[in-house]
Design a protein around this motif. Sequence first.
Motif, PDB file in Angstrom:
ATOM      1  N   ALA A  84     -16.462  18.821   4.142  1.00  0.00           N
ATOM      2  CA  ALA A  84     -16.263  17.486   3.585  1.00  0.00           C
ATOM      3  C   ALA A  84     -14.831  17.023   3.853  1.00  0.00           C
ATOM      4  CB  ALA A  84     -16.540  17.501   2.082  1.00  0.00           C
ATOM      5  N   ALA A  87     -14.508  15.876   7.309  1.00  0.00           N
ATOM      6  CA  ALA A  87     -15.114  14.571   7.538  1.00  0.00           C
ATOM      7  C   ALA A  87     -14.178  13.446   7.098  1.00  0.00           C
ATOM      8  CB  ALA A  87     -16.440  14.468   6.781  1.00  0.00           C
ATOM      9  N   PHE A  88     -13.346  13.721   6.077  1.00  0.00           N
ATOM     10  CA  PHE A  88     -12.467  12.655   5.575  1.00  0.00           C
ATOM     11  C   PHE A  88     -11.130  12.617   6.293  1.00  0.00           C
ATOM     12  CE2 PHE A  88     -15.305  12.704   1.888  1.00  0.00           C
ATOM     13  CZ  PHE A  88     -15.490  11.346   1.761  1.00  0.00           C
TER      14      PHE A  88
ATOM     15  N   LEU B  21     -21.103  14.859  -1.793  1.00  0.00           N
ATOM     16  CA  LEU B  21     -21.357  15.641  -0.574  1.00  0.00           C
ATOM     17  C   LEU B  21     -22.223  14.857   0.406  1.00  0.00           C
ATOM     18  CD1 LEU B  21     -21.893  19.321  -1.672  1.00  0.00           C
ATOM     19  CD2 LEU B  21     -20.068  18.364  -0.304  1.00  0.00           C
ATOM     20  N   SER B  22     -23.206  14.118  -0.135  1.00  0.00           N
ATOM     21  CA  SER B  22     -24.039  13.302   0.746  1.00  0.00           C
ATOM     22  C   SER B  22     -23.194  12.256   1.468  1.00  0.00           C
ATOM     23  CB  SER B  22     -25.138  12.604  -0.059  1.00  0.00           C
ATOM     24  OG  SER B  22     -25.956  13.554  -0.674  1.00  0.00           O
ATOM     25  N   LEU B  23     -22.244  11.655   0.709  1.00  0.00           N
ATOM     26  CA  LEU B  23     -21.367  10.653   1.325  1.00  0.00           C
ATOM     27  C   LEU B  23     -20.542  11.290   2.440  1.00  0.00           C
ATOM     28  CD1 LEU B  23     -20.250   7.687   0.983  1.00  0.00           C
ATOM     29  CD2 LEU B  23     -18.334   8.776  -0.133  1.00  0.00           C
ATOM     30  N   ALA B  24     -19.973  12.464   2.160  1.00  0.00           N
ATOM     31  CA  ALA B  24     -19.183  13.153   3.189  1.00  0.00           C
ATOM     32  C   ALA B  24     -20.048  13.440   4.409  1.00  0.00           C
ATOM     33  CB  ALA B  24     -18.604  14.447   2.626  1.00  0.00           C
ATOM     34  N   GLY B  26     -22.661  11.676   5.423  1.00  0.00           N
ATOM     35  CA  GLY B  26     -22.865  10.425   6.139  1.00  0.00           C
ATOM     36  C   GLY B  26     -21.658  10.089   6.996  1.00  0.00           C
ATOM     37  N   LEU B  27     -20.463  10.287   6.417  1.00  0.00           N
ATOM     38  CA  LEU B  27     -19.229  10.006   7.140  1.00  0.00           C
ATOM     39  C   LEU B  27     -19.094  10.937   8.353  1.00  0.00           C
ATOM     40  CD1 LEU B  27     -17.035   7.979   6.587  1.00  0.00           C
ATOM     41  CD2 LEU B  27     -15.689   9.780   5.527  1.00  0.00           C
TER      42      LEU B  27
ATOM     43  N   LEU C  11     -22.823   5.906  -4.117  1.00  0.00           N
ATOM     44  CA  LEU C  11     -22.481   6.944  -3.138  1.00  0.00           C
ATOM     45  C   LEU C  11     -23.653   7.217  -2.197  1.00  0.00           C
ATOM     46  CD1 LEU C  11     -20.552   9.543  -5.329  1.00  0.00           C
ATOM     47  CD2 LEU C  11     -19.629   8.106  -3.537  1.00  0.00           C
ATOM     48  N   LEU C  12     -24.853   7.369  -2.795  1.00  0.00           N
ATOM     49  CA  LEU C  12     -26.021   7.675  -1.965  1.00  0.00           C
ATOM     50  C   LEU C  12     -26.343   6.515  -1.029  1.00  0.00           C
ATOM     51  CD1 LEU C  12     -28.483   9.551  -4.345  1.00  0.00           C
ATOM     52  CD2 LEU C  12     -27.041  10.478  -2.570  1.00  0.00           C
ATOM     53  N   ALA C  15     -23.951   6.620   1.861  1.00  0.00           N
ATOM     54  CA  ALA C  15     -24.330   7.693   2.787  1.00  0.00           C
ATOM     55  C   ALA C  15     -25.565   7.289   3.584  1.00  0.00           C
ATOM     56  CB  ALA C  15     -24.608   8.985   2.007  1.00  0.00           C
ATOM     57  N   MET C  18     -24.639   4.884   6.336  1.00  0.00           N
ATOM     58  CA  MET C  18     -23.963   5.508   7.476  1.00  0.00           C
ATOM     59  C   MET C  18     -24.953   6.288   8.336  1.00  0.00           C
ATOM     60  SD  MET C  18     -20.232   6.652   6.201  1.00  0.00           S
ATOM     61  CE  MET C  18     -20.379   6.995   4.484  1.00  0.00           C
ATOM     62  N   ALA C  19     -25.865   7.005   7.671  1.00  0.00           N
ATOM     63  CA  ALA C  19     -26.864   7.744   8.441  1.00  0.00           C
ATOM     64  C   ALA C  19     -27.753   6.785   9.222  1.00  0.00           C
ATOM     65  CB  ALA C  19     -27.714   8.615   7.512  1.00  0.00           C
ATOM     66  N   VAL C  38     -31.006  13.763   7.504  1.00  0.00           N
ATOM     67  CA  VAL C  38     -30.062  13.430   6.438  1.00  0.00           C
ATOM     68  C   VAL C  38     -30.650  12.339   5.556  1.00  0.00           C
ATOM     69  CG1 VAL C  38     -27.773  12.527   5.952  1.00  0.00           C
ATOM     70  CG2 VAL C  38     -28.101  14.169   7.772  1.00  0.00           C
ATOM     71  N   ILE C  42     -31.184  12.569   1.552  1.00  0.00           N
ATOM     72  CA  ILE C  42     -30.651  11.587   0.622  1.00  0.00           C
ATOM     73  C   ILE C  42     -31.779  10.989  -0.221  1.00  0.00           C
ATOM     74  CG2 ILE C  42     -29.448   9.384   0.443  1.00  0.00           C
ATOM     75  CD1 ILE C  42     -27.943  10.160   2.976  1.00  0.00           C
TER      76      ILE C  42
END
Lengths: 183, 126, 109
Positions: A84, A87-88, B21-24, B26-27, C11-12, C15, C18-19, C38, C42
């Motif tokens: 993570a 990724a940031f 974690l899901s956001l990370a 996606g990024l 947040l979801l 994500a 982005m996916a 992914v 999600i």
Amino acid sequence: MTARPNSRVRDRLIAVGALTAMWMLLWGVFSWATFLSGLIVCAVVIAAFPLPPVTFAGRPRPVNLVRFTVKFFTDLVQASAHLAWTAFRFRYEAHSAVIAVRLTVRSDLNLTLCGEAVSLIPGSLIVDTDRDAGVLYIHVFDVNDRQAVEQYRREVHALEARIVRAIGSDAELKQITNEKGQP
Amino acid sequence: MNLSDVVNVLAAACLLSGAFLSLAAGLGLLRFPDLLSRMHAATKPQVLGLLLILTGTALRLGTVVDITTLILVGAFQLATAPVAAHMVGRAAYRTVQFRRDLLITDELAAQSPPGQTADSRRPEQS
Amino acid sequence: MTVVAFAVAVLLAAAFGMALIRVVYGPSTLDRIVANDVLLAITVGAIATEAAYTRDATGLPILLGLALLGPVASIAVGRFAAPARPIPGSAPHEDERPESQPSDRGGQP
């Protein structure tokens, strides 16, 4: 594989037990009714759809099993946090490597379990396997030099040793300790 | 501050970290350089993120029937995710959909018999 | 709990977006399949969060189905996208190697 009738019966009993446990979890009710019905259904399923035998030669050692589970989850959290963070981090290009790790114990079950554990932990991925030689080809993310690669190889061997200590047979355990004795 | 408050706070923490974690992931999926790296990013919400969210849900629901279902969901996910990841990773390697310049070492290419080195293997961009 | 549920939803959703961008831009089929995985993870997280927020377990059996059948798509695509290659050390099958792979380079320029 060894076709001794005893080990076949043992393998099937283990399979029926695991399936019955799953059946009871699906019902969510722990009673004699679900246990017996599950036993019947699973016995019928195992008899009707026979699978190629997976020989489970070892025996579970509860303390080592707990030790493996705890280490697995700490590894999981650590690797996820690391990934993570990567990724940031903007303007950072992570390097990776494809490495070959030759496992000490060459059974199918050991190869499968090691492969599952390695690919469940983020940051490592099974690219290919060589079943006859017992080699896993692992893509490792974010390693920057040869030293880190060798470090990772040692970690995989340690993981295999933990798995064998948790559920391996005595012979496999001896193999692992012998390997360690001669570096 | 009684027990149910504590449980609720724990559940909220689990849900939030799982979503983070899901956001990370996606990024990472967006900005990692090649396919194999992106696959590492994809493992995160599938394993730890999902386990955290399921734990949070189990804490909130708190009945045996639901918790057993959630345990099975977690177990199935842990059993099936590596299979999918391996199939995709293998296909990615064999069609050379990754940047070789990012690799420090490639011990699989060294294993291939002569005439089958990675560069003479079917190039995917033809 | 409402604030938490809102934050998790944001947040979801981010994500998910982005996916989705990765699904649209590719560039290859395998990229899309990974992003698709992914998206599925999600979705499972979102359904579980909804169950946690409303304390209603109606959606949980869906999760069982998703967790079991979700990877089938990736396995199928991964299986067909990989060209056959002789296993190192075994006899080479030069004549069996497919020289042209008509349909599995989807999205490649």
